[in-house]
Design an enzyme around this catalytic site. Structure first.
Site, PDB file in Angstrom:
ATOM      1  N   TRP A 103       5.333  -3.230   8.916  1.00  0.00           N
ATOM      2  CA  TRP A 103       4.049  -2.885   9.506  1.00  0.00           C
ATOM      3  C   TRP A 103       2.916  -2.973   8.501  1.00  0.00           C
ATOM      4  O   TRP A 103       1.801  -3.385   8.852  1.00  0.00           O
ATOM      5  CB  TRP A 103       4.134  -1.509  10.160  1.00  0.00           C
ATOM      6  CG  TRP A 103       5.293  -1.429  11.102  1.00  0.00           C
ATOM      7  CD1 TRP A 103       6.388  -0.617  11.020  1.00  0.00           C
ATOM      8  CD2 TRP A 103       5.518  -2.263  12.256  1.00  0.00           C
ATOM      9  NE1 TRP A 103       7.266  -0.886  12.044  1.00  0.00           N
ATOM     10  CE2 TRP A 103       6.761  -1.884  12.825  1.00  0.00           C
ATOM     11  CE3 TRP A 103       4.791  -3.293  12.868  1.00  0.00           C
ATOM     12  CZ2 TRP A 103       7.284  -2.498  13.955  1.00  0.00           C
ATOM     13  CZ3 TRP A 103       5.308  -3.906  13.993  1.00  0.00           C
ATOM     14  CH2 TRP A 103       6.546  -3.504  14.530  1.00  0.00           C
ATOM     15  N   ASP A 170      -1.781   4.518   7.967  1.00  0.00           N
ATOM     16  CA  ASP A 170      -1.081   4.322   9.234  1.00  0.00           C
ATOM     17  C   ASP A 170      -0.003   5.398   9.291  1.00  0.00           C
ATOM     18  O   ASP A 170       1.000   5.318   8.596  1.00  0.00           O
ATOM     19  CB  ASP A 170      -0.480   2.917   9.278  1.00  0.00           C
ATOM     20  CG  ASP A 170       0.370   2.672  10.521  1.00  0.00           C
ATOM     21  OD1 ASP A 170       0.510   3.586  11.351  1.00  0.00           O
ATOM     22  OD2 ASP A 170       0.914   1.548  10.639  1.00  0.00           O
ATOM     23  N   LYS A 194       5.354   7.854  19.421  1.00  0.00           N
ATOM     24  CA  LYS A 194       6.374   8.501  18.595  1.00  0.00           C
ATOM     25  C   LYS A 194       6.169  10.024  18.580  1.00  0.00           C
ATOM     26  O   LYS A 194       6.906  10.754  19.211  1.00  0.00           O
ATOM     27  CB  LYS A 194       6.360   7.895  17.197  1.00  0.00           C
ATOM     28  CG  LYS A 194       6.578   6.366  17.213  1.00  0.00           C
ATOM     29  CD  LYS A 194       6.484   5.750  15.844  1.00  0.00           C
ATOM     30  CE  LYS A 194       6.433   4.232  15.923  1.00  0.00           C
ATOM     31  NZ  LYS A 194       7.646   3.616  16.475  1.00  0.00           N
TER      32      LYS A 194
END
Length: 358
Positions: A103, A170, A194
């Site tokens: 990511w 992030d 999440k």
């Protein structure tokens, strides 16, 4: 009706049972309005109340100052890979990046479209199984970006640099899971699926004072300041996802907030890692000091026995345990809503596998 499975999927992840029940009622009739939450107008007083309460919950749980704005935007965390440089990188400027996995690599790719993404350190040399240390963040960069938890490789950052440039994180897979000084960060973003709620939106927490300094023309839906000015209503927001976030964060608040859930998360992770380290047929993949408390990655030492292990997982009602396609092995995602009882089921399955082979 089948019994509820133990969902170890990295996302969309499990939610608290009470949140599922509240959502199911709201889908039929939200708050006795005679309307489903799915058909509730984003301009209605009902939804605006949800939105403002959710934004307040975020600020309360993170204990952030009044200089921050809370946004719920489309596109998930992946779109934020682009919005960060659009809003913070000057024309011809540089963003400094810590490369710790898939990511962060995607974020680096997007930043390079607009300018220069300078990688200050990377753990790619060992398949991202550790967090780099002792790196230097250039003071002339427009910002520094890191991914706090790496879902695929099971690593998590425990220390963040003290820098004079904006610190961007992030936090998609570990936000609201552990205590830290969130005021240290100038911009936080997280995909909702999440620890926030359901897939469909991204949570963005941005310090107002860092915006408007790039001299860049920013398209309306990519401009944080425009979203702030319009109260997250520049276009139709993800009503259902935001309502889910409201219910989920209310659940978290009632459990003692981040302080309370961190105790549970530490207990779950310790219990599972202890069994992986003890069991002679399994091994963890992340460096011990960098292990994630949200995504526990491990391998079978003898891959010829994968079918047997999968059969045992299926029998136990364990779902989503297979690792990411780029990493292989196994991954147990144990986010906030994962009950300790599910960890016990997984540990029991690891022990049953051991007994089968002894």
């Amino acid at each position: 009706m089948k019994e509820k499975k133990h969902n170890f999927c990295a996302g969309p992840s499990t939610l608290p049972q009470e949140v599922f029940e509240q959502l199911s009622k709201a889908v039929i009739n939200y708050n006795d309005t005679g309307l489903s939450i799915l058909e509730t107008s984003h301009r209605s007083d009902s939804f605006l109340e949800i939105l403002h309460k959710t934004q307040d919950l975020v600020k309360d749980l993170l204990q952030i100052s009044d200089d921050y704005s809370v946004l719920f935007l489309h596109g998930g965390a992946s779109l934020e890979f682009l919005l960060v440089p659009y809003n913070l990188m000057k024309i011809g400027g540089t963003g400094a990046y810590l490369d710790t996995g898939r990511w962060s690599s995607k974020a680096i790719h997007e930043a390079n479209i607009l300018g220069n993404a300078k990688i200050v350190a990377s753990s790619k040399d060992k398949n991202y199984n550790y967090i780099p240390t002792n790196y230097h963040v250039p003071t002339d960069a427009d910002y520094f970006h890191c991914t706090t938890n790496n879902t695929i490789y099971g690593t998590q950052i425990n220390e963040f640099p003290d820098i004079e440039i904006p610190l961007v994180a992030d936090m998609s897979s570990d936000i609201f899971s552990r205590q830290m000084d969130f005021n240290k960060f100038d911009l936080i973003y997280a995909g909702a699926q999440k620890n926030v709620g359901t897939a469909g939106c991204a949570l963005v927490v941005v310090k107002n004072s860092i915006l408007g300094k790039t001299d860049r023309k920013i398209p309306t839906l990519l401009d944080y300041q425009k979203h702030i000015d319009n109260g997250s209503l520049s276009n139709t927001p993800t009503v259902f996802a935001i309502y889910t976030a409201y219910l989920n964060l209310t659940w978290l608040k009632n459990k003692g907030g981040i302080q309370g859930i961190e105790v549970e998360n530490n207990r779950k992770a310790s219990f599972l890692y202890e069994e992986i380290d003890r069991n002679p047929f399994f091994e963890g993949t992340a460096r011990t000091e960098d292990r994630s408390k949200m995504n526990v990655t491990f391998n079978l030492k003898n891959t010829d026995k994968e079918n047997l292990f999968q059969e045992l997982c299926d029998d136990a009602g364990i779902s989503g345990i297979v690792g990411h396609r780029s990493a292989g092995g196994y991954r147990a995602s144990i986010y906030n809503a994962m009950p300790f009882e599910s960890i016990e089921i997984l540990v029991d399955t690891l022990r049953k596998f051991e007994k089968k082979l002894n």
